[in-house]
Design a protein around this motif. Structure first.
Motif, PDB file in Angstrom:
ATOM      1  N   ILE A  58      -7.855  -4.878  -2.657  1.00 57.35           N
ATOM      2  CA  ILE A  58      -7.662  -4.068  -1.437  1.00 57.35           C
ATOM      3  C   ILE A  58      -6.701  -2.974  -1.706  1.00 57.35           C
ATOM      4  O   ILE A  58      -6.989  -1.847  -1.327  1.00 57.35           O
ATOM      5  CB  ILE A  58      -7.475  -5.028  -0.260  1.00 57.35           C
ATOM      6  N   PRO A  87     -13.959  -3.755  -0.974  1.00 56.49           N
ATOM      7  CA  PRO A  87     -12.655  -4.460  -0.718  1.00 56.49           C
ATOM      8  C   PRO A  87     -11.651  -3.346   0.148  1.00 56.49           C
ATOM      9  O   PRO A  87     -11.454  -2.305   0.049  1.00 56.49           O
ATOM     10  CB  PRO A  87     -11.712  -4.610  -2.090  1.00 56.49           C
ATOM     11  N   GLY A  88     -11.388  -3.801   1.410  1.00 54.28           N
ATOM     12  CA  GLY A  88     -10.716  -3.151   2.358  1.00 54.28           C
ATOM     13  C   GLY A  88     -11.552  -2.773   3.589  1.00 54.28           C
ATOM     14  O   GLY A  88     -11.197  -2.203   4.719  1.00 54.28           O
TER      15      GLY A  88
END
Length: 347
Positions: free
Chosen positions: A37, A156-157
């Motif tokens: 992330i 991711p994130g």
């Protein structure tokens, strides 16, 4: 109650499964992929401009209004993002800003995806993203207590809502970015998309997308396994337009086909649209035909190569609606096929 984790390495794609209480699942997702992330967020090409915009007077005011509306109208989805940020040791502001980037006035971009479907037969989605994200995209299965599971392509994130998703209610989602130049003051589109995962059927999903305004824009391409019905909803700048497929191919790229709003239309989106609109399918199109269209480069298909710019096709997902099977083809890896039930059960 603790969160159960499962993992599987597909050729060219990682698959993670997490089950447990909702917010604990999202906190665990952030914690497990903390490094990914952090790397993904700060390597986004848009990040420097996003951060600068967020510090201007105009940006501060707009983001404050968007975040307040999102927090009030999508409290559950906002709480998921906050839990993921906590697990990832990232500030809530950072992940919020990244998830709202498509809800801000559009800048020139080559971002985009392509969807092609045929009622009762096949639903296919190309996930296109920055070439630097190759290998970072994951498949995640989230089984939150008291809800049906979802399996989604995940950056991711991001909330797991802006790409391709299967839900335990038998719905398939493929989303295409719509770069509108005058977004509304409304909740963020990722949060709206995540909220629609709770829809129990196609009609409810369409209704929610017409009732829940979003600041930025997505073309939601939808399929229902039980009936084979296919539809898309353009939801952008607080407006929406719906079209359900009849017979034959049904497609969308990254510009508006039904709404009339100011937008930035890329050459790539127009070229992919021309390819899809000119298709001459066989009398009985099958998964192989759809895969050929989505994994072949222009002018035969709509697969985007890194050499064409800063965006490439990262993965292709094809659902055989009749057989209830999912096929995933990572950009660098081997094809993987399983039943929809197995995909929703997790790795």
């Amino acid at each position: 109650m603790s969160v159960a984790h499962a993992h599987r390495e597909l050729d060219g794609l990682r698959w993670a499964g997490l089950s447990g209480p909702r917010l604990e699942v999202f906190r665990a997702l952030g914690e497990e992929y903390r490094a990914e992330i952090a790397e993904a967020v700060h390597s986004l090409p848009e990040w420097p401009a996003l951060d600068r915009y967020a510090r201007t007077d105009t940006g501060l005011v707009r983001l404050s209004r968007l975040s307040a509306l999102t927090r009030v109208n999508h409290a559950q989805e906002y709480a998921e993002l906050a839990a993921m940020a906590q697990g990832a040791n990232q500030s809530e502001r950072t992940l919020l800003l990244v998830n709202l980037r498509g809800d801000l006035p559009a800048q020139a971009s080559s971002a985009g995806c392509s969807d092609l479907a045929w009622p009762g037969r096949v639903f296919a989605h190309n996930e296109d993203g920055g070439a630097e994200l190759a290998g970072r995209l994951l498949l995640v299965t989230l089984d939150c207590a008291g809800e049906v599971p979802v399996t989604a392509l995940w950056y991711p994130g991001m909330l797991p809502s802006n790409a391709f998703t299967l839900t335990g209610h038998g719905l398939v989602f493929g989303l295409d970015h719509l770069p509108v130049t005058e977004p509304a003051i409304a909740p963020g589109r990722h949060f709206v998309a995540r909220a629609v995962h709770r829809a129990r059927d196609l009609d409810e999903a369409v209704r929610l997308l017409t009732e829940l305004p979003s600041a930025g824009g997505f073309a939601y391409n939808l399929a229902e396994l039980r009936t084979g019905r296919v539809a898309h909803v353009e939801a952008a700048a607080g407006s929406s337009a719906v079209e359900e497929a009849g017979e034959g191919p049904f497609w969308h790229t990254n510009h508006l086909r039904h709404l009339d709003l100011p937008e930035l239309v890329t050459r790539s989106s127009r070229e992919r649209a021309k390819v899809l609109d000119a298709l001459e399918p066989p009398a009985e199109p099958d998964v192989e035909w759809f895969l050929d269209v989505l994994t072949s480069p222009h002018p035969r298909g709509v697969c985007r190569q890194p050499a064409e710019g800063d965006t490439a096709t990262l993965a292709t997902c094809v659902v055989d609606l009749a057989a209830a099977e999912l096929t995933v083809v990572p950009s660098s890896g081997k094809r993987f096929t399983c039943s929809v039930a197995a995909a929703l059960a997790g790795p």
